[in-house]
Design an enzyme around this catalytic site. Sequence first.
Site, mmCIF file in Angstrom:
data_model
loop_
_atom_site.group_PDB
_atom_site.id
_atom_site.type_symbol
_atom_site.label_atom_id
_atom_site.label_comp_id
_atom_site.label_asym_id
_atom_site.label_seq_id
_atom_site.Cartn_x
_atom_site.Cartn_y
_atom_site.Cartn_z
ATOM 1 C CG ASP A 179 45.083 -25.664 152.019
ATOM 2 O OD1 ASP A 179 44.163 -25.112 152.759
ATOM 3 O OD2 ASP A 179 45.217 -26.422 151.541
ATOM 4 C CG HIS A 201 41.786 -27.809 151.761
ATOM 5 N ND1 HIS A 201 43.238 -28.154 152.072
ATOM 6 C CD2 HIS A 201 40.563 -29.210 151.894
ATOM 7 C CE1 HIS A 201 42.107 -29.251 152.576
ATOM 8 N NE2 HIS A 201 40.830 -29.377 152.221
#
Length: 411
Positions: free
Chosen positions: A171, A202
């Site tokens: 992420d 993410h």
Amino acid sequence: MGKMMKVQASDGSGSFSGYLALPASGKGPGVVIGQEIFGINANMREVADLYAEEGYVALVPDLFWRLEPGVDLGYTEADFARAIDLFQRLDIDKAVEDIDASFKALRELPEVEASGLGYVGFCMGGKLAYLTATRTDVACAVGYYGMGIEHLLDEAERIKGHLVLHFAEQDGYCDANARALISQRLGARPNVEIYTYPEVDHAFARHGGMHYNKPAALMAHQRSIAALRQAIGPHYNLSALWEKHIEFEFAVRDVPATMATMVAEPYVNHIPTMTGGVGYRELSRFYQNHFVHANPPDMKLVPISRTVGATQIVDEFVMCFTHTSEIDWMLPNVAPTGKYVEIPMLGVIKFRGDKLCHEHIYWDQASVLVQIGLLDPTGLPVAGVETARKLLDEQLPSNTLMGKWADSAER
């Protein structure tokens, strides 16, 4: 499954809408679902419906209402740009106040049981999970891939309830350095759980999204529900629910009653033979024509151990039967041999709320084939009924298939 409702803002500035989903029972503990930056869109409504199926009264408040009420975006490039703009203009402090107002609205609903409330947030809502834990009396807050928490750690001492944070290893919005800061400050706290999921990005839990990762999403969801169950319930006797399901399958042999113990769209996967069914229609067909009424009359299960978790059961048992009928799910296309069979089996039974969601059933197919005479074990690292017998009596000889076992006796 759900409906829209109004929530009164705590600062007297008006009211805002929220999507409310109720469990099948019509009541349960209350949980606020914190939206992503795309508003109360189809994905967030689906998440609320999922938590309702888990037994919660789930409310997704419109956290963009002070900027633009009723935001419902997709995931196009234009939608993403608009969502980022809304996120950057959001008053985070007011958003937490609106979450707290949503808690108040839940408490006032007759459908909400128990005094403690929960929160589960994603993306923007994941960041707000941390602030909800520090600024409200939430019993349990869960955050998925929250951004910017590392800049808010001076509030850590104010966490009163339970906090669970899920992060993605890849992420870019919350990189390794940010996660390290969060872990250093929060990781040792007994009321905080922090998980990082390897090789995912993410929004790994957004079903149908470009970064969706099913194994990580399933593991994170299980951990989230376990934390919520411990803090606010609901509490189900999963063992009793499983026993009733087994009774309908093997004793009563009633397919509609068996299906009634399961969620609307369940599945069963017998791993070695890939038999079973996905969805109500196919699974009901499978049970009716290839399982419940097709098992030999003397088939029985001998329990060995059972591990009961917050959302699933792991059952270890020995299955015994005489192969007097064709067993489509275990020995498809094999005519009855009349042979007696004993095999160790393992079942992983997942629940959603008080209904079975799926079954993963494992066994040693080679042992079955040896016992019915379709596989000659000579020279092969496989065994027949001995596998079941040794499970019941650990004192039986070990390593009988290892030709080199005798060579190590004096070493």
